[in-house]
Enzyme design. Structure first.
Site: not given
Ligand code: IMP
Ligand code: MG
Length: 183
Positions: A107-108, A135
């Protein structure tokens, strides 16, 4: 109605699609590591557990498995902060071994950045990364990814190892959580 259904917006990746892609990843990894006799798969707990279990059965090169539990603290349950800690360390030595990290989702990127730094400091012979989900739009720190199952949009997903507030990791598919679906 099953308990998870009220939190499920839609099924994003069904079981057959997941399994087909994981088999492909296993074949690719087996080809790439064909000459390697010292492969160590490191599963990042808890989210990577389902993926590890299915992926390992498609890797034909002899290999070991080990587990690393990490958690990020601070901020909300649905967004990672830069603060990551080791909750349970490996039992194996990493030095001079060929390591393949097995992660559920990036994600991040903060969690992986931390894990990569920790493992690089232990001087593996090589260090690669396979993630089931990516993502890319959410990335805050650069993470080199060697193998990716699926690129997905910026939506909160659960099932197949990924939790919705610690529940529903057991589902055999990846679902998108409804926006208002806090447990
Ligand atoms: P990062 O540090 O922001 O890259 O977050 C990585 C970790 O957050 C993953 O290993 C998951 O445990 C969790 N995570 C990120 N996105 C999701 C999601 O959509 N569903 C469930 N867990 C997630
Ligand atoms: Mg994870």
């Amino acid at each position: 109605m099953l308990p998870y259904e009220k939190y499920l917006g839609e099924v994003l990746i069904d079981e057959a699609t997941l399994q087909k892609r994981i088999a492909e990843l296993g074949r690719q990894i087996s080809t790439d590591y064909a000459d390697c006799d010292d492969l160590l798969l490191i599963c990042i707990l808890k989210g990577g557990i389902m993926f590890l279990v299915d992926l390992t059965r498609h890797i034909t090169v002899p290999h070991e498995i080990d587990f690393l539990a990490v958690s990020s603290y601070g901020r909300g349950a649905r967004s990672s902060s830069g603060h990551v800690r080791i909750d349970m360390d490996l039992t194996s030595e990493v030095q001079d071994r060929h390591v393949l990290l097995v992660e559920d989702i990036i994600d991040s990127g903060h969690t992986l950045r931390f894990v990569l730094d920790v493992l690089e400091a232990r001087r593996p012979a090589s260090l690669k990364l396979v993630t089931l989900l990516n993502k890319p739009r959410r990335r805050e720190v650069y993470i080199p990814i060697d193998y990716v199952g699926f690129e997905i949009d910026d939506k909160f997903v659960f099932g197949y190892g990924l939790d919705l507030d610690e529940k529903f990791r057991n589902l055999p598919f990846i679902g998108v959580a409804k926006l208002d679906s806090s447990l």
